[in-house]
Design a protein around this motif. Sequence first.
Motif, PDB file in Angstrom:
ATOM      1  N   VAL A  22       0.945  -1.197  -0.040  1.00  0.00           N
ATOM      2  CA  VAL A  22      -0.079   0.019   0.210  1.00  0.00           C
ATOM      3  C   VAL A  22       0.754   1.255  -0.029  1.00  0.00           C
ATOM      4  O   VAL A  22       1.982   1.276   0.725  1.00  0.00           O
ATOM      5  N   ALA A  23       0.596   2.135  -0.975  1.00  0.00           N
ATOM      6  CA  ALA A  23       1.077   3.491  -1.028  1.00  0.00           C
ATOM      7  C   ALA A  23       0.408   4.438  -0.007  1.00  0.00           C
ATOM      8  O   ALA A  23      -0.741   4.559  -0.425  1.00  0.00           O
ATOM      9  N   SER A  24       1.159   5.227   0.682  1.00  0.00           N
ATOM     10  CA  SER A  24       0.461   6.397   1.420  1.00  0.00           C
ATOM     11  C   SER A  24       1.431   7.630   1.364  1.00  0.00           C
ATOM     12  O   SER A  24       2.512   7.318   1.168  1.00  0.00           O
ATOM     13  N   GLY A  25       0.677   8.679   1.749  1.00  0.00           N
ATOM     14  CA  GLY A  25       1.538   9.802   1.754  1.00  0.00           C
ATOM     15  C   GLY A  25       0.657  11.142   0.838  1.00  0.00           C
ATOM     16  O   GLY A  25      -0.344  10.800   0.550  1.00  0.00           O
ATOM     17  N   SER A  26       1.467  11.873   0.487  1.00  0.00           N
ATOM     18  CA  SER A  26       1.062  12.915  -0.325  1.00  0.00           C
ATOM     19  C   SER A  26       1.637  12.788  -1.776  1.00  0.00           C
ATOM     20  O   SER A  26       2.840  12.999  -1.909  1.00  0.00           O
ATOM     21  N   PHE A  27       1.042  12.503  -2.703  1.00  0.00           N
ATOM     22  CA  PHE A  27       1.351  12.404  -4.151  1.00  0.00           C
ATOM     23  C   PHE A  27       0.228  12.637  -5.107  1.00  0.00           C
ATOM     24  O   PHE A  27      -1.108  12.670  -4.539  1.00  0.00           O
ATOM     25  N   GLU A  28       0.505  13.000  -6.378  1.00  0.00           N
ATOM     26  CA  GLU A  28      -0.317  13.346  -7.302  1.00  0.00           C
ATOM     27  C   GLU A  28      -0.893  11.957  -7.990  1.00  0.00           C
ATOM     28  O   GLU A  28      -2.492  11.771  -8.129  1.00  0.00           O
ATOM     29  N   SER A  29      -0.010  11.044  -8.445  1.00  0.00           N
ATOM     30  CA  SER A  29      -0.457   9.847  -9.114  1.00  0.00           C
ATOM     31  C   SER A  29       0.802   8.564  -9.064  1.00  0.00           C
ATOM     32  O   SER A  29       1.887   8.996  -8.639  1.00  0.00           O
ATOM     33  N   ILE A  30       0.488   7.388  -9.178  1.00  0.00           N
ATOM     34  CA  ILE A  30       1.267   6.385  -9.114  1.00  0.00           C
ATOM     35  C   ILE A  30       1.163   5.716 -10.576  1.00  0.00           C
ATOM     36  O   ILE A  30       0.082   5.493 -11.231  1.00  0.00           O
ATOM     37  N   ALA A  31       2.254   5.742 -11.481  1.00  0.00           N
ATOM     38  CA  ALA A  31       2.286   5.106 -12.848  1.00  0.00           C
ATOM     39  C   ALA A  31       2.701   3.595 -12.462  1.00  0.00           C
ATOM     40  O   ALA A  31       1.777   2.909 -11.823  1.00  0.00           O
ATOM     41  N   GLY A  32       3.798   3.086 -12.849  1.00  0.00           N
ATOM     42  CA  GLY A  32       4.049   1.737 -12.791  1.00  0.00           C
ATOM     43  C   GLY A  32       4.449   1.425 -11.298  1.00  0.00           C
ATOM     44  O   GLY A  32       4.802   2.209 -10.619  1.00  0.00           O
ATOM     45  N   MET A  33       3.941  -0.018 -11.177  1.00  0.00           N
ATOM     46  CA  MET A  33       4.078  -0.542  -9.674  1.00  0.00           C
ATOM     47  C   MET A  33       5.015  -1.973 -10.010  1.00  0.00           C
ATOM     48  O   MET A  33       4.506  -2.509 -11.089  1.00  0.00           O
ATOM     49  N   ALA A  34       5.605  -2.395  -9.133  1.00  0.00           N
ATOM     50  CA  ALA A  34       6.355  -3.736  -9.413  1.00  0.00           C
ATOM     51  C   ALA A  34       6.923  -4.363  -8.339  1.00  0.00           C
ATOM     52  O   ALA A  34       6.907  -3.848  -7.008  1.00  0.00           O
ATOM     53  N   TRP A  35       7.071  -5.556  -8.453  1.00  0.00           N
ATOM     54  CA  TRP A  35       7.662  -6.405  -7.163  1.00  0.00           C
ATOM     55  C   TRP A  35       8.976  -7.069  -7.759  1.00  0.00           C
ATOM     56  O   TRP A  35       9.031  -7.382  -8.845  1.00  0.00           O
ATOM     57  N   TYR A  36       9.967  -6.629  -6.650  1.00  0.00           N
ATOM     58  CA  TYR A  36      11.284  -7.244  -6.877  1.00  0.00           C
ATOM     59  C   TYR A  36      11.596  -8.116  -5.864  1.00  0.00           C
ATOM     60  O   TYR A  36      10.955  -8.266  -4.810  1.00  0.00           O
ATOM     61  N   ARG A  37      12.771  -8.973  -5.837  1.00  0.00           N
ATOM     62  CA  ARG A  37      13.320  -9.640  -4.928  1.00  0.00           C
ATOM     63  C   ARG A  37      14.721  -9.825  -4.944  1.00  0.00           C
ATOM     64  O   ARG A  37      15.261  -9.562  -5.938  1.00  0.00           O
ATOM     65  N   ARG A  38      15.297  -9.928  -3.688  1.00  0.00           N
ATOM     66  CA  ARG A  38      16.594 -10.366  -3.623  1.00  0.00           C
ATOM     67  C   ARG A  38      16.945 -11.504  -2.543  1.00  0.00           C
ATOM     68  O   ARG A  38      16.377 -11.414  -1.569  1.00  0.00           O
ATOM     69  N   VAL A  39      18.019 -12.217  -2.859  1.00  0.00           N
ATOM     70  CA  VAL A  39      18.554 -13.124  -2.357  1.00  0.00           C
ATOM     71  C   VAL A  39      19.995 -12.858  -2.006  1.00  0.00           C
ATOM     72  O   VAL A  39      20.584 -12.113  -2.718  1.00  0.00           O
ATOM     73  N   PRO A  40      20.367 -13.167  -0.719  1.00  0.00           N
ATOM     74  CA  PRO A  40      21.840 -12.693  -0.253  1.00  0.00           C
ATOM     75  C   PRO A  40      22.749 -13.287  -1.023  1.00  0.00           C
ATOM     76  O   PRO A  40      22.828 -14.288  -1.520  1.00  0.00           O
ATOM     77  N   GLY A  41      23.599 -12.359  -1.699  1.00  0.00           N
ATOM     78  CA  GLY A  41      24.618 -12.732  -2.553  1.00  0.00           C
ATOM     79  C   GLY A  41      24.415 -12.459  -4.039  1.00  0.00           C
ATOM     80  O   GLY A  41      25.095 -12.931  -4.847  1.00  0.00           O
ATOM     81  N   LYS A  42      23.049 -12.074  -4.373  1.00  0.00           N
ATOM     82  CA  LYS A  42      22.643 -12.057  -5.548  1.00  0.00           C
ATOM     83  C   LYS A  42      22.039 -10.606  -5.980  1.00  0.00           C
ATOM     84  O   LYS A  42      21.706  -9.873  -4.877  1.00  0.00           O
ATOM     85  N   GLN A  43      22.013 -10.288  -7.071  1.00  0.00           N
ATOM     86  CA  GLN A  43      21.317  -9.180  -7.582  1.00  0.00           C
ATOM     87  C   GLN A  43      19.839  -9.052  -7.375  1.00  0.00           C
ATOM     88  O   GLN A  43      19.244  -9.935  -7.525  1.00  0.00           O
TER      89      GLN A  43
END
Length: 123
Positions: A23-44
């Motif tokens: 969930v995005a909260s705060g003061s903003f005009e709009s949100i364009a793209g949203m995404a999920w990333y993941r990270r494993v220790p030792g990897k990009q």
Amino acid sequence: QVQLVESGGGLVQVGESLRLSCVASGSFESIAGMAWYRRVPGKQRELVAAISRSGIRNYADSVKGRFTVARDNAKNTVYLQMDSLKPDDTAVYYCNADVTVVVTGDSLRKDYWGQGTQVTVSS
């Protein structure tokens, strides 16, 4: 100030499902793209799934057919439904959003990240 707060991570067995929310909260005009990333220790950090404001989706090859990204623009929320989970899906998952904010009267696009949520898939 914009905040992204993830939830829904946890420990599951192989083949089970999890649903992440951000969930995005705060003061903003709009949100364009949203995404999920993941990270494993030792990897990009890896892009898992992305969705545009209009609903165009992209997935990493490793999750196609198992993960589904969705969003609710009215709630400023992005979801990641993860099915048929595998041990290789174990990672910290981060939410990302391309947000337009107003700074001293000017609209600026800025990248925001959540704090991350741990997903662990046990065999």
